[in-house]
Design a protein around this motif. Sequence first.
Motif, PDB file in Angstrom:
ATOM      1  N   ARG A  71       0.840  -1.206   0.000  1.00 45.73           N
ATOM      2  CA  ARG A  71       0.000   0.000   0.000  1.00 45.73           C
ATOM      3  C   ARG A  71       0.872   1.253   0.000  1.00 45.73           C
ATOM      4  O   ARG A  71       0.545   2.252  -0.659  1.00 45.73           O
ATOM      5  N   PHE A  72       1.999   1.191   0.732  1.00 48.23           N
ATOM      6  CA  PHE A  72       2.941   2.314   0.762  1.00 48.23           C
ATOM      7  C   PHE A  72       3.503   2.571  -0.642  1.00 48.23           C
ATOM      8  O   PHE A  72       3.562   3.719  -1.098  1.00 48.23           O
ATOM      9  N   PHE A  73       3.895   1.481  -1.335  1.00 50.33           N
ATOM     10  CA  PHE A  73       4.404   1.623  -2.713  1.00 50.33           C
ATOM     11  C   PHE A  73       3.330   2.217  -3.634  1.00 50.33           C
ATOM     12  O   PHE A  73       3.614   3.086  -4.462  1.00 50.33           O
ATOM     13  N   LYS A  74       2.098   1.741  -3.465  1.00 51.98           N
ATOM     14  CA  LYS A  74       0.996   2.220  -4.317  1.00 51.98           C
ATOM     15  C   LYS A  74       0.763   3.712  -4.097  1.00 51.98           C
ATOM     16  O   LYS A  74       0.572   4.474  -5.064  1.00 51.98           O
ATOM     17  N   GLU A  95       8.891 -17.105  -4.128  1.00 60.24           N
ATOM     18  CA  GLU A  95       8.364 -17.609  -2.865  1.00 60.24           C
ATOM     19  C   GLU A  95       8.032 -16.432  -1.944  1.00 60.24           C
ATOM     20  O   GLU A  95       8.532 -15.322  -2.126  1.00 60.24           O
ATOM     21  N   LEU A  96       7.202 -16.704  -0.958  1.00 58.96           N
ATOM     22  CA  LEU A  96       6.756 -15.654  -0.041  1.00 58.96           C
ATOM     23  C   LEU A  96       7.940 -15.049   0.716  1.00 58.96           C
ATOM     24  O   LEU A  96       8.033 -13.829   0.876  1.00 58.96           O
ATOM     25  N   GLU A  97       8.887 -15.903   1.149  1.00 62.25           N
ATOM     26  CA  GLU A  97      10.043 -15.411   1.898  1.00 62.25           C
ATOM     27  C   GLU A  97      10.899 -14.481   1.030  1.00 62.25           C
ATOM     28  O   GLU A  97      11.374 -13.435   1.483  1.00 62.25           O
ATOM     29  N   GLU A  98      11.091 -14.894  -0.232  1.00 64.10           N
ATOM     30  CA  GLU A  98      11.891 -14.082  -1.150  1.00 64.10           C
ATOM     31  C   GLU A  98      11.209 -12.735  -1.418  1.00 64.10           C
ATOM     32  O   GLU A  98      11.858 -11.689  -1.444  1.00 64.10           O
ATOM     33  N   LEU A  99       9.885 -12.784  -1.594  1.00 63.91           N
ATOM     34  CA  LEU A  99       9.136 -11.556  -1.823  1.00 63.91           C
ATOM     35  C   LEU A  99       9.221 -10.639  -0.610  1.00 63.91           C
ATOM     36  O   LEU A  99       9.356  -9.411  -0.743  1.00 63.91           O
ATOM     37  N   GLU A 100       9.167 -11.220   0.579  1.00 60.13           N
ATOM     38  CA  GLU A 100       9.244 -10.435   1.811  1.00 60.13           C
ATOM     39  C   GLU A 100      10.567  -9.679   1.873  1.00 60.13           C
ATOM     40  O   GLU A 100      10.598  -8.494   2.232  1.00 60.13           O
ATOM     41  N   ILE A 101      11.678 -10.351   1.500  1.00 65.71           N
ATOM     42  CA  ILE A 101      13.005  -9.703   1.499  1.00 65.71           C
ATOM     43  C   ILE A 101      13.037  -8.577   0.475  1.00 65.71           C
ATOM     44  O   ILE A 101      13.527  -7.469   0.750  1.00 65.71           O
ATOM     45  N   GLN A 102      12.501  -8.858  -0.746  1.00 62.65           N
ATOM     46  CA  GLN A 102      12.480  -7.840  -1.811  1.00 62.65           C
ATOM     47  C   GLN A 102      11.707  -6.595  -1.369  1.00 62.65           C
ATOM     48  O   GLN A 102      12.166  -5.461  -1.549  1.00 62.65           O
ATOM     49  N   LEU A 103      10.538  -6.809  -0.771  1.00 64.16           N
ATOM     50  CA  LEU A 103       9.706  -5.680  -0.346  1.00 64.16           C
ATOM     51  C   LEU A 103      10.403  -4.866   0.737  1.00 64.16           C
ATOM     52  O   LEU A 103      10.336  -3.627   0.738  1.00 64.16           O
ATOM     53  N   ALA A 104      11.067  -5.551   1.678  1.00 64.39           N
ATOM     54  CA  ALA A 104      11.788  -4.841   2.744  1.00 64.39           C
ATOM     55  C   ALA A 104      12.901  -3.974   2.149  1.00 64.39           C
ATOM     56  O   ALA A 104      13.103  -2.818   2.561  1.00 64.39           O
ATOM     57  N   GLU A 105      13.635  -4.531   1.161  1.00 61.63           N
ATOM     58  CA  GLU A 105      14.728  -3.774   0.511  1.00 61.63           C
ATOM     59  C   GLU A 105      14.178  -2.544  -0.210  1.00 61.63           C
ATOM     60  O   GLU A 105      14.704  -1.438  -0.088  1.00 61.63           O
ATOM     61  N   HIS A 106      13.090  -2.769  -0.976  1.00 61.08           N
ATOM     62  CA  HIS A 106      12.484  -1.646  -1.710  1.00 61.08           C
ATOM     63  C   HIS A 106      11.978  -0.578  -0.753  1.00 61.08           C
ATOM     64  O   HIS A 106      12.132   0.622  -1.010  1.00 61.08           O
ATOM     65  N   GLU A 107      11.380  -0.998   0.354  1.00 62.26           N
ATOM     66  CA  GLU A 107      10.832  -0.024   1.308  1.00 62.26           C
ATOM     67  C   GLU A 107      11.959   0.797   1.933  1.00 62.26           C
ATOM     68  O   GLU A 107      11.861   2.037   2.020  1.00 62.26           O
ATOM     69  N   ALA A 301       8.996   2.981 -10.832  1.00 59.32           N
ATOM     70  CA  ALA A 301       8.526   2.360 -12.071  1.00 59.32           C
ATOM     71  C   ALA A 301       8.870   0.867 -12.090  1.00 59.32           C
ATOM     72  O   ALA A 301       8.058   0.036 -12.536  1.00 59.32           O
ATOM     73  N   SER A 302      10.059   0.522 -11.586  1.00 54.31           N
ATOM     74  CA  SER A 302      10.442  -0.898 -11.544  1.00 54.31           C
ATOM     75  C   SER A 302       9.554  -1.671 -10.571  1.00 54.31           C
ATOM     76  O   SER A 302       9.236  -2.848 -10.800  1.00 54.31           O
ATOM     77  N   ILE A 303       9.126  -1.001  -9.487  1.00 55.57           N
ATOM     78  CA  ILE A 303       8.196  -1.650  -8.542  1.00 55.57           C
ATOM     79  C   ILE A 303       6.812  -1.760  -9.181  1.00 55.57           C
ATOM     80  O   ILE A 303       6.135  -2.782  -9.066  1.00 55.57           O
ATOM     81  N   GLY A 304       6.371  -0.676  -9.857  1.00 53.75           N
ATOM     82  CA  GLY A 304       5.030  -0.643 -10.447  1.00 53.75           C
ATOM     83  C   GLY A 304       4.779  -1.732 -11.461  1.00 53.75           C
ATOM     84  O   GLY A 304       3.636  -2.174 -11.639  1.00 53.75           O
ATOM     85  N   VAL A 305       5.829  -2.181 -12.134  1.00 51.66           N
ATOM     86  CA  VAL A 305       5.673  -3.248 -13.135  1.00 51.66           C
ATOM     87  C   VAL A 305       5.153  -4.532 -12.495  1.00 51.66           C
ATOM     88  O   VAL A 305       4.337  -5.252 -13.071  1.00 51.66           O
ATOM     89  N   HIS A 306       5.607  -4.820 -11.264  1.00 52.11           N
ATOM     90  CA  HIS A 306       5.240  -6.078 -10.589  1.00 52.11           C
ATOM     91  C   HIS A 306       4.198  -5.883  -9.495  1.00 52.11           C
ATOM     92  O   HIS A 306       3.812  -6.855  -8.850  1.00 52.11           O
ATOM     93  N   LEU A 307       3.757  -4.616  -9.280  1.00 49.91           N
ATOM     94  CA  LEU A 307       2.914  -4.327  -8.109  1.00 49.91           C
ATOM     95  C   LEU A 307       1.611  -5.126  -8.107  1.00 49.91           C
ATOM     96  O   LEU A 307       1.221  -5.696  -7.089  1.00 49.91           O
ATOM     97  N   VAL A 308       0.929  -5.169  -9.249  1.00 56.71           N
ATOM     98  CA  VAL A 308      -0.369  -5.863  -9.321  1.00 56.71           C
ATOM     99  C   VAL A 308      -0.203  -7.342  -8.973  1.00 56.71           C
ATOM    100  O   VAL A 308      -0.987  -7.907  -8.198  1.00 56.71           O
ATOM    101  N   LYS A 309       0.853  -7.935  -9.524  1.00 62.18           N
ATOM    102  CA  LYS A 309       1.085  -9.363  -9.257  1.00 62.18           C
ATOM    103  C   LYS A 309       1.424  -9.593  -7.786  1.00 62.18           C
ATOM    104  O   LYS A 309       0.945 -10.546  -7.170  1.00 62.18           O
TER     105      LYS A 309
END
Length: 799
Positions: A71-74, A95-107, A301-309
Amino acid sequence: MDNLPPMDLMRSEKMSFVQLIIPVESAHRAVSYLGELGLLQFRDLNADKSPFQRMFVNQVKRCAEMSRKLRFFKDQISKAGLLSSVRPVTQPDVELEELEIQLAEHENELIEMNANSEKLRQSYNELLEFKIVLQKAGSFLVSSGTHAVSERELDENVYSNDDYVDTASLLEQEMRPGISGQSGLRFISGIISKSKVLRFERMLFRAMRGNMLFNQAPADEEIMDPISSEMVEKTVFVVFFSGEQAKSKILKICEAFGASFYPVPEDITKQRQITREVSSRLDELEVTLDAGIRHRNKALASIGVHLVKWISMVRREKAVYDTLSMLNFDVTKKCLVGEGWCPIFAKAQLQAALQRATFDSNSQVGIIYHVMDAAESPPTYFRTNKFTNAFQEIVDAYGVARYQESNPSVYTVITFPFLFAVMFGDWGHGICLLLGALVLIARESKLGTQKLGSFMEMLYGGRYVLLLMSLFSIYCGLIYNEFFSVPYHIFGLSAYKCRDTTCSEAKTTGLVKYQDPYAFGVDPSWRGSRSELPFLNSLKMKMSILLGVAQMNMGIILSYFNARFFGSSLDIRYQFVPQIIFLNSLFGYLSLLIIIKWCTGSQADLYHVMIYMFLSPTEDLGENQLFWGQRPLQIILLLLAMIAVPWMLFPKPFILKRLHTERFQGRTYGILATSETDLEVEPDSARHYDEDFNFSEVFVHQMIHSIEFVLGAVSNTASYLRLWALSLAHSELSTVFYEKVLLLAWGYDNLVIRLVGLAMFAFATAFILLMMETLSAFLHALRLHWVEFQNKFYHGDGF
């Protein structure tokens, strides 16, 4: 009738109660696959536990945290004015764990960039404010030289008198005779939000008791707020005062109002030098800010490409863990046990999904699918498609059907748009609605993927309802012979003509019938005649009663099929039969009189017939007699109506009491052979009432039901007269706009007046007749279905 195949949508799908025993290693995949099917409703086996006591609470918390980051990214993407990709690029599943790490880095990266950007923006704003203050306050100081400004502090906006004398021009010094003997006069310059200036000035005046001079000037540029990113208007101020105490007061008030103050040198050369320095630093900061924004936008923009998924994936995972939290561990703690409801037809699909989950998770033990018996009532499930879904939602908005009871949607598909059209009958307006519905249907694949506003979403969801409403409006409009209130000779010539060659129009002289009636609908000659309104009112009022009585009879007949399906003979004998007799003894008879009067052309007064049927049933009808044997028939019908009321009220509660007494005296054993489902499907039989059977409660309930039906028979029939009232209102409004706007404007030989009249007519048609009247007729049709039709048979207390 029992041999007929079941009607689609007539009754909800038959449900079975199943138990699943799932090995822990395949539980996540199994629930995920079942979720994709959407044909199993799990029962919460941990209802007594709080959300924090459940097994998968940590996973749910992690998913909630990831949702917060997304929601913060959006929000950041929308603030930056970028669009997130609706169709995300193909990316290998993470995987969920990998996504969690990616989101933390982006945030973390975004938070750091935002903090740096905020600091730079703050510095930029301070320099920009300083520049504006230098430009505006300088002019105040030059003009105040004539008023003997004696002392100015150089630190914290205050300059000493000696410095000023050293740097002042000779001309200014000559204009200040005896200045050294005066008390020191100081000033503070700064900038404040424009919205606070009046309050700021008033507060200064009160605090200083008027011993100050306040100058202000609006800033030429708006300044961006670094927090809200909004442009704010500012005002430059200079306050002249005397004394240290006054200085401390002014500084405190400035801090309280959020004003920024900046030192302004008296020397014009110094001012110019500082202005040049500030301008060069502003240019450097602007370049840095632009580079930072470009870098941030690239990251977003790089986050927005994958945000919906990512959003879809996190929501799915959260739903899976929420569902897993409804399950319980078995004794060995190696398997999860779940219970739920599913339609019987879905058994093969569910078993296939469970087998696939076992295979994909490489589990050595399969998932056990076990059908069980349940004492509670099953949930209601209808298989709908994109056409029937909107009509089912109209019914569900009133109340979800009880398990396996008759579904009003089957009839609502046709009766709802038809009753709407009876009130909206105009084939010109119907064509406008049809075009709108066809546009929505033609673009449904595109609109289905877009995010729509609330109004457009409602229109899109009801596109097929709108389609049928428009088609029936065209049909009823052809019957009423109204095209934007204008009649046309579509189906041949009128059945009427002038009495002689001297008359030209129906408005001036009466017409005579010279051939067979007009082929379809209302004869166009009625339009504009002296008897137009009485004729159309009589036609539509009688037609409304006929339609209302027919639909209410349909509702009572559906109550018979409900009782028959659930095997409740009590409801058939002591509810359906007296209800059908009561309604048709009075209003069925009225409908018969209307049809006979239409067919025979009789002049009988139906008001008189119905009123005196109650007041003096034995009195001779005289000229109001429509057929032979009418008076004795009226007496019989009146007696039947009077008998039907106690028939509805008394037998059923006493029979239920007797059945209850016999059961608990051991005199009936047949009930023991019935299954639990049979017990469930007889809601109003003696089996429904257990040991807590309360005769007075049952009797009061039956009395309320009977009184409600008797009074409702009268009020519901009267309620159907809204069909006539709204049809008349629509027709009259349409006529007024046509005659008093369009024709009136067309009567002038002036192009501008004609165009204005045409625009007003189009506006009135679009916004009043096509929007307000459509909504009005829709709501009235909704009321007729929810109250007048469904209260005859529909319980609507399912889930």
